[in-house]
Design a protein around this motif. Structure first.
Motif, PDB file in Angstrom:
ATOM      1  N   CYS A 141     -32.484 -14.100  19.689  1.00 60.49           N
ATOM      2  CA  CYS A 141     -32.355 -13.017  18.709  1.00 60.49           C
ATOM      3  C   CYS A 141     -30.917 -12.508  18.641  1.00 60.49           C
ATOM      4  O   CYS A 141     -30.384 -12.245  17.559  1.00 60.49           O
ATOM      5  CB  CYS A 141     -33.291 -11.862  19.068  1.00 60.49           C
ATOM      6  N   SER A 142     -30.291 -12.377  19.805  1.00 60.20           N
ATOM      7  CA  SER A 142     -28.915 -11.910  19.843  1.00 60.20           C
ATOM      8  C   SER A 142     -27.986 -12.868  19.110  1.00 60.20           C
ATOM      9  O   SER A 142     -27.099 -12.443  18.363  1.00 60.20           O
ATOM     10  CB  SER A 142     -28.461 -11.753  21.297  1.00 60.20           C
ATOM     11  N   TYR A 195     -28.750 -15.256  16.705  1.00 62.70           N
ATOM     12  CA  TYR A 195     -28.994 -15.410  15.270  1.00 62.70           C
ATOM     13  C   TYR A 195     -28.862 -14.110  14.485  1.00 62.70           C
ATOM     14  O   TYR A 195     -28.531 -14.133  13.285  1.00 62.70           O
ATOM     15  CB  TYR A 195     -30.382 -16.015  15.032  1.00 62.70           C
ATOM     16  N   LEU A 196     -29.126 -12.982  15.116  1.00 57.28           N
ATOM     17  CA  LEU A 196     -29.062 -11.695  14.421  1.00 57.28           C
ATOM     18  C   LEU A 196     -27.778 -10.930  14.716  1.00 57.28           C
ATOM     19  O   LEU A 196     -27.598  -9.807  14.232  1.00 57.28           O
ATOM     20  CB  LEU A 196     -30.274 -10.827  14.808  1.00 57.28           C
ATOM     21  N   ILE A 233     -35.866  -6.165  24.552  1.00 56.59           N
ATOM     22  CA  ILE A 233     -36.969  -7.111  24.425  1.00 56.59           C
ATOM     23  C   ILE A 233     -37.732  -7.251  25.745  1.00 56.59           C
ATOM     24  O   ILE A 233     -38.976  -7.267  25.759  1.00 56.59           O
ATOM     25  CB  ILE A 233     -36.454  -8.471  23.943  1.00 56.59           C
ATOM     26  N   ALA A 280     -29.942  -6.261  23.790  1.00 52.70           N
ATOM     27  CA  ALA A 280     -31.062  -7.055  23.281  1.00 52.70           C
ATOM     28  C   ALA A 280     -31.958  -7.486  24.439  1.00 52.70           C
ATOM     29  O   ALA A 280     -33.196  -7.453  24.339  1.00 52.70           O
ATOM     30  CB  ALA A 280     -30.553  -8.278  22.525  1.00 52.70           C
TER      31      ALA A 280
END
Length: 249
Positions: free
Chosen positions: A217-218, A220-221, A232, A228
Motif C-alpha cells: 500500500c505504501s 502504490y499509494l 495496517i 502505513a
C-alpha cells in the motif's frame, strides 16, 4: 524492474522484524508490562537524537545501544524493587520522549528528525542494511530459544532485557520507535487471543501478512511507510481481536 526485484530487501527485513519482535512481544503481554518495549525504544532514541543533533550522526549505533542498555538495566532492577511497575515504565517513556524533544529543539531539522525516530521508511532498505539486521536477529533468536530458557532469576530477567535492548537498538534505527511498538504488541496480541494455533506461529504469520500489505500500500499509494505499517498492523489486530471477542458473546 518489478516491485519484488526492487523492494525484496524491505520485504525480507519486514518479515524478520515481525519474527524477532514476536519473540519478545508474547512475553511482554503475558507479563502485563506493555510499555517496556516502548520505554526502551524511546530511551534508546535519546542516543540517536544526541548523535544526530550534536555529532553529525557519528557513533549512532553505539550511543543507541548504550541508552537501550541503560533502560534495560533500570527496568531489570525495577521489576524486583518497584511497586506498580507499569506506572514506573510509563514514566520512563515520558522521560525519554520529552528528552528527545528537548535535544532535537537544538536542531533546525528537529521536527523532521523526530518524525524519523518515530516511524522511518524501510521501503528502500539496502542489502547491506538487511544483512546486518539478519545477523543480529539470528544471534538474538539463538540466545532466546537456546540459552535464555537455561537461566533463572535476576540473570534470566537481565538476559531478556539485554536481548530486547540489542533488538531495539537495530530496529529503532531501521523502522522507528512507534513501528517497533506496533510490531511487538499487535501480532502477539492477535496470537494470544486465539486458541487454535501456536501463538508464536500465528503471530508471526499474522504480522508478516499485515506488514507486507502495508509495504504494498505504501509503495502504490505513495504513503509514509512507517505510519502505513503502524496503521495496517494495528488495524488488522484490532479487527481480529474484536471479532474473536464478538464470537465469545
Amino acid at each position: 524492474m518489478s516491485m519484488i526485484e526492487l523492494l525484496w530487501p524491505a520485504f525480507v527485513l519486514a518479515i524478520a522484524l515481525v519474527f524477532i519482535h514476536t519473540i519478545f512481544g508474547l512475553e511482554i503481554i503475558r507479563r502485563g508490562v506493555i510499555f517496556t518495549d516502548l520505554a526502551i525504544g524511546q530511551i534508546a532514541s535519546i542516543g540517536m537524537a544526541l548523535s544526530v543533533a550534536f555529532m553529525g550522526g557519528a557513533y549512532q549505533s553505539v550511543m543507541t545501544f548504550g541508552f537501550a542498555l541503560l533502560a534495560a538495566l533500570i527496568i531489570t532492577w525495577a521489576t524486583k524493587r518497584v511497586e506498580k511497575i507499569e506506572a514506573f515504565i510509563g514514566l520512563l517513556y515520558a522521560l525519554g520522549i520529552s528528552s528527545i524533544m528537548l535535544i532535537l529543539a537544538q536542531s533546525a531539522e528537529g521536527t523532521e528528525l523526530f518524525s524519523k525516530l518515530s516511524a522511518s521508511d524501510i521501503l528502500f532498505t539496502s542489502q547491506e542494511e538487511l544483512y546486518k539486521s539478519l545477523v543480529l536477529y539470528g544471534v538474538v533468536s539463538f540466545v532466546m530459544f537456546v540459552v535464555y530458557p537455561r537461566f533463572k532469576g535476576i540473570q534470566k530477567e537481565f538476559l531478556f532485557f539485554l536481548m530486547l535492548a540489542l533488538t531495539v537498538t537495530s530496529s529503532v534505527q531501521s523502522a522507528g520507535v512507534l513501528v517497533v511498538f506496533a510490531l511487538l504488541i499487535a501480532p502477539s496480541y492477535a496470537g494470544l487471543v486465539q486458541r487454535r494455533y501456536n501463538p508464536f506461529t500465528f503471530a508471526t504469520l499474522f504480522g508478516s501478512l499485515s506488514i507486507i500489505v502495508a509495504l504494498v500500500c505504501s509503495y502504490y499509494l505513495d504513503l509514509p511507510t512507517g505510519y502505513a505499517i503502524i496503521f495496517i498492523t494495528v488495524l488488522f489486530a484490532l479487527i481480529f481481536v474484536i471479532s474473536k471477542s464478538y464470537k465469545k458473546v
